[in-house]
Design an enzyme around this catalytic site. Structure first.
Site, mmCIF file in Angstrom:
data_model
loop_
_atom_site.group_PDB
_atom_site.id
_atom_site.type_symbol
_atom_site.label_atom_id
_atom_site.label_comp_id
_atom_site.label_asym_id
_atom_site.label_seq_id
_atom_site.Cartn_x
_atom_site.Cartn_y
_atom_site.Cartn_z
ATOM 1 C CG ASP A 8 37.554 43.152 34.368
ATOM 2 O OD1 ASP A 8 37.127 43.378 35.516
ATOM 3 O OD2 ASP A 8 38.110 44.018 33.669
ATOM 4 C CG ASP A 129 31.800 53.057 32.864
ATOM 5 O OD1 ASP A 129 32.366 53.064 33.969
ATOM 6 O OD2 ASP A 129 31.101 52.114 32.459
#
Length: 238
Positions: A8, A129
């Site tokens: 990330d 998500d």
């Protein structure tokens, strides 16, 4: 099951956040391209890149993404801030194997059919998500009125090649996984499911493997040493 390390990127660094909240960085490493290469050298068959700045609308790290592509040889799946068809084309042309589309897909599900027809379904993944069993968008800041399963069924019909399911309720907390949401997806969806969120131990990996999960993304547990990647490979199939 394929084990995928997460890389990330935020402000040019490899980071791990708690539930995606800016300012909660627990890990910050310079040179994400070198971090990615180290995962490949340890045996990763695939890499998961997220441009957090892109996801949050606060910039982008495309130069670093290009460095990772040039520095590694394994397939890369990437998400974060992919909001236009031009974004998709540019990333695929640059060498990304699979683009992960979240907000754009939720806003316009038909775009997934268009992209799958143009580039092949195997290169198009939809990110779902989930927070409180509702899909959230825009870097987990906005909630929808549908469950992950409801959206997964829509996008399977639209031609998505895979679904990335992230359980925000447990993501980054290092408290283990909640198996019910991913079990529901695996039992009702035929395309591959990539699971992310809360993986903390080898027991979590065993549980996901036993459920028949296709891919798992691991972030904080690897970076904090709770799981050694070499040990995780016990659950990786060819």
């Amino acid at each position: 099951m394929i084990i995928i390390p997460a890389v990330d990127i935020k402000h040019g660094k490899c980071v791990q956040l708690v539930q995606g909240e800016p300012g909660t960085e627990q890990i910050e490493l310079d040179n994400p391209a070198e971090v990615a290469k180290q995962w490949e050298l340890k045996g990763a068959k695939r890499l998961h890149i997220v441009d957090l700045d892109g996801a949050l609308g606060s910039g982008e790290n495309i130069g670093i993404v290009h460095d990772i592509i040039e520095n590694t040889t394994v397939p890369i799946q990437m998400g974060g801030g992919i909001r236009t068809k031009e974004n998709v084309k540019n990333l695929l042309d640059a060498g990304i194997q699979t683009v992960i589309i979240g907000t754009m897909a939720i806003k316009n599900p038909d775009i997934i059919k268009e992209l799958s027809d143009e580039y092949g379904s195997e290169r198009i993944c939809v990110s779902l998500d989930s927070k409180d069993n509702k899909v959230v968008t825009h870097g987990w800041t906005e909630s929808t009125d549908k469950t992950p399963l409801e959206y997964a069924q829509i996008f399977e019909d639209k031609g998505a090649g895979s679904i990335l399911f992230t359980n925000v309720d447990v993501e980054g907390l290092l408290g283990g996984i909640n198996i019910e949401p991913v079990k529901e997806l695996l039992e009702n969806i035929s395309i591959p499911i990539i699971y992310s969120g809360g993986i903390t131990s080898l027991d979590d990996l065993k549980t996901l493997s036993d459920l028949g999960t296709d891919y798992v993304v691991i972030g904080s547990a690897l970076y904090k040493g709770l799981i050694e990647f070499e040990d995780a490979l016990e659950y990786q199939s060819d």
